[in-house]
Design an enzyme around this catalytic site. Structure first.
Site, mmCIF file in Angstrom:
data_model
loop_
_atom_site.group_PDB
_atom_site.id
_atom_site.type_symbol
_atom_site.label_atom_id
_atom_site.label_comp_id
_atom_site.label_asym_id
_atom_site.label_seq_id
_atom_site.Cartn_x
_atom_site.Cartn_y
_atom_site.Cartn_z
ATOM 1 C CG ASP A 163 -2.277 0.418 1.019
ATOM 2 O OD1 ASP A 163 -2.459 1.549 0.539
ATOM 3 O OD2 ASP A 163 -3.190 -0.364 1.307
ATOM 4 C CD GLU B 240 -8.914 4.690 -1.550
ATOM 5 O OE1 GLU B 240 -9.836 4.323 -0.828
ATOM 6 O OE2 GLU B 240 -7.990 5.438 -1.146
ATOM 7 C CG HIS C 173 -9.035 -1.730 4.066
ATOM 8 N ND1 HIS C 173 -8.713 -1.671 2.731
ATOM 9 C CD2 HIS C 173 -8.689 -0.537 4.588
ATOM 10 C CE1 HIS C 173 -8.195 -0.497 2.459
ATOM 11 N NE2 HIS C 173 -8.163 0.216 3.571
ATOM 12 C CG ASP C 174 -11.399 1.728 3.311
ATOM 13 O OD1 ASP C 174 -10.958 1.579 4.450
ATOM 14 O OD2 ASP C 174 -10.749 2.261 2.385
ATOM 15 C CG ASP D 185 -4.584 5.418 1.191
ATOM 16 O OD1 ASP D 185 -5.519 4.634 1.391
ATOM 17 O OD2 ASP D 185 -4.434 6.497 1.806
HETATM 18 C C1 NOJ Z 1 -8.198 4.974 2.129
HETATM 19 C C2 NOJ Z 1 -7.914 3.749 2.940
HETATM 20 O O1 NOJ Z 1 -8.360 2.628 2.225
HETATM 21 C C3 NOJ Z 1 -8.587 3.933 4.274
HETATM 22 O O2 NOJ Z 1 -8.580 2.760 5.044
HETATM 23 C C4 NOJ Z 1 -7.895 5.059 4.980
HETATM 24 O O3 NOJ Z 1 -8.602 5.352 6.167
HETATM 25 C C5 NOJ Z 1 -7.839 6.328 4.124
HETATM 26 N N1 NOJ Z 1 -7.537 6.084 2.746
HETATM 27 C C6 NOJ Z 1 -6.786 7.247 4.643
HETATM 28 O O4 NOJ Z 1 -5.512 6.731 4.372
#
Ligand code: NOJ
Length: 557
Positions: free
Chosen positions: A98, A259, A331-332, A200
């Site tokens: 990441d 992302e 994971h989000d 990210d």
């Molecule tokens: C996206 C990530 O996937 C998430 O888990 C994170 O909280 C935010 N970016 C900040 O890095």
């Protein structure tokens, strides 16, 4: 489009803290991942994405990095990492890390130096701005709530900017020296043999250095979600991303997955394909359709037809230009079953039918740990069982909005990121075989039935279905079509079916899943055979008849 090594591959995301605990402290780690590499190989995975394992104070579970070139002791050390790389390499699995460079941690030495002396070199790596009339420099709201501005410690009227938590100060990409330091650390990891990065929050680097005020949004606190600035500064991001791609990634043929949310269709070529700034970007079209409101309490579940339309829109957009990374979970997000499927299919049948769609769409599929088992959401009994800072903020938003505690909990039980972060269930023993001691986070309630060991013993399980799907992707007879075949929507007979074709000059595959209550008839001609299926179906009178909850991949001659 030029052919690349990563075309046709299947990726798997590990959230290290919740995958497997190797040293018995209740927290997943690198030794745990090493132990489970064979499991990942058996699933058929080609690329492994590790969520952050760098040194971190864990305010945002590792997305707040205090040292980009070290492993956090919770996860092990660099020797463990090197061993993981060697073993993954022996199994022909590529590893990607990441890359979190929109922000670092407030514990990073750059930020500590910057705070100690706001005029030093490191201070120029951040956005330090004077307050206006005794207030913060502008009215943007951070992604985790509250202003994006906090005072630099010890300073009266000097603020730093953070689009996420206050412990995640944003890095100033306008500074070429900062960019060079980022490129150096990227190259350092590439030299260690990783194949690339998941990047990210990268569109958050798009900033207007004047930080104007924005019209307040619907949340009613006088602030505006910081995404509004990103959207208005996309051309700034484009400049930085181009440099990153041309100077760092392209020369080393690095695989990158961005992302990136809500791209404008006319700009797709800037992101993917031969001229794109990434190898691929995640397809968040359905996610965006669900989440365009400013708080969880306003989200409305998509119907199967709306979900399908979002998937198809992204497919048609990318068909000509390159590949999207198809994704149902990460994971989000809550678990896909609970998020996208009607209640009657939130079960193993639904999980298989959904997996069939994802793995056969055109793109690079990313499977998230536990998705291949058909895990659903967790029933959290109280906000205190949750761990994520965003859950706490959304809970607060619910209460401010006038919802009761129990309704607020219901909202989080539908939407929270915590659902994806419960420990991976390896078996039905104490702690689900995840750890020998109490896990850092509670288990998902169904782990006695939904776990790796039970599903390995049952050839009808979701796990076996995923193994078959991935093996079909690798099958020499179909690989070309599954990788490069055009995506064409199958004319749909009803609102509950997702059906499409993958087509080359030589081959045609029909892929369909029925999330309705009744059988569905799909035209497939008289010459057809089944390659893979879940649930019941028949090929009859020029039709594929798919029973409720079933899915099938059909070759049409
Ligand atoms: C996206 C990530 O996937 C998430 O888990 C994170 O909280 C935010 N970016 C900040 O890095």
């Amino acid at each position: 489009m030029d052919r690349q090594w990563w075309h046709g591959k299947t990726a798997y995301q590990i959230y290290p803290k919740s995958f497997k605990d190797g040293n018995g402290d209740g927290i997943g780690d690198l030794r745990g991942i090493i132990d489970k590499l064979n499991y990942i190989k058996q699933l058929g995975i080609d690329i492994l994405w590790l969520s952050p394992i760098y040194r971190s104070p864990f305010i945002d579970n590792g997305y707040d990095i205090s040292d980009y070139q070290d492993i956090d002791p919770q996860f092990g050390n660099m020797d463990d990492f090197d061993e993981l790389m060697t073993k993954a390499h022996d199994l022909n699995i590529k590893v990607i890390m990441d890359l979190v460079v929109n922000h670092c941690s407030s514990e990073h030495e750059w930020f500590k130096k910057a705070c100690a002396d706001p005029y030093c070199e490191e201070a120029s790596y951040f956005y330090f701005r004077e307050g206006k009339d005794g207030r913060a420099p502008n009215n943007l709201r951070s992604n985790f709530g509250g202003s994006v501005w906090d005072k630099v410690p010890g300073q009266e009227n000097l603020y730093y900017c953070h689009f996420f938590a206050r412990e995640q100060p944003d890095l100033n990409w306008f500074n070429p020296r900062l960019r060079q330091r980022i490129y150096d650390l990227i190259n350092w990891w590439l030299d260690k043999g990783i194949a690339g990065f998941r990047i990210d929050a990268i569109m958050s680097i798009a900033k207007d250095p004047d930080f104007p005020d924005y019209p307040p949004d619907a949340l009613g606190d006088g602030l505006c979600a910081c995404g509004a600035m990103n959207e208005s500064c996309n051309d700034v991001a484009e400049l930085f991303l181009k440099e990153l791609q041309e100077e760092v990634f392209r020369p080393r043929q690095t695989f990158t997955v961005g992302e990136v949310f809500s791209i404008q269709p006319e700009n797709i070529e800037k992101y993917i394909g031969n001229k794109g700034n990434f190898s691929t970007i995640f397809d968040f079209e359905a996610r965006t359709a669900l989440c365009h409101h400013c708080a969880y309490y306003a989200y409305e579940k998509l119907s199967v037809a709306e979900f399908r339309d979002a998937l198809f829109k992204a497919q048609q957009l990318s068909n000509e230009h390159g590949f999207l990374a198809t994704v149902l979970e990460n994971h989000d997000e809550p678990r896909a079953l609970s998020c996208w499927l009607p209640a009657m299919w939130q079960n193993p049948m639904g999980a298989k039918a959904l997996g069939t769609i994802q793995l056969l769409l055109r793109g690079i599929p990313f499977v998230y740990q536990g998705q291949e088992l058909g895990m659903g959401n967790t029933h959290f009994n109280s906000i205190y069982e949750m761990k994520d800072l965003q859950s706490f903020e959304e809970y607060r938003r619910c209460l401010n909005h006038g919802l009761t505690d129990s309704v607020a909990l219901g909202v989080l039980n539908a939407q929270a990121r915590d659902h994806a972060r419960t420990p991976m269930p390896w078996d039905n023993s104490l702690n689900a075989g995840f750890s020998t001691s109490t896990p850092w986070m509670r288990l998902q309630q169904d782990y006695q039935q939904i776990n790796v060991k039970s599903e390995e013993q049952d050839r009808c399980s979701v796990l076996w279905h995923y193994r078959q799907l991935i093996s079909l992707r690798h099958n020499d007879n179909f690989k070309e079509t599954i990788t490069y075949g055009r995506f064409e929507p199958q004319p749909n007979p009803n609102r509950h079916t997702i059906a499409f074709r993958r087509v080359t000059d030589k081959q045609c595959l029909l892929v369909a899943s029925n999330f309705g209550e009744n059988p569905v008839w799909l035209d497939c001609g008289w010459q057809a055979r089944t390659l893979l299926s879940s649930g019941e179906h028949q090929l009859k009178d020029g039709h594929l008849i798919l029973e409720a909850g079933a899915s099938a991949v059909i070759q049409i001659y």
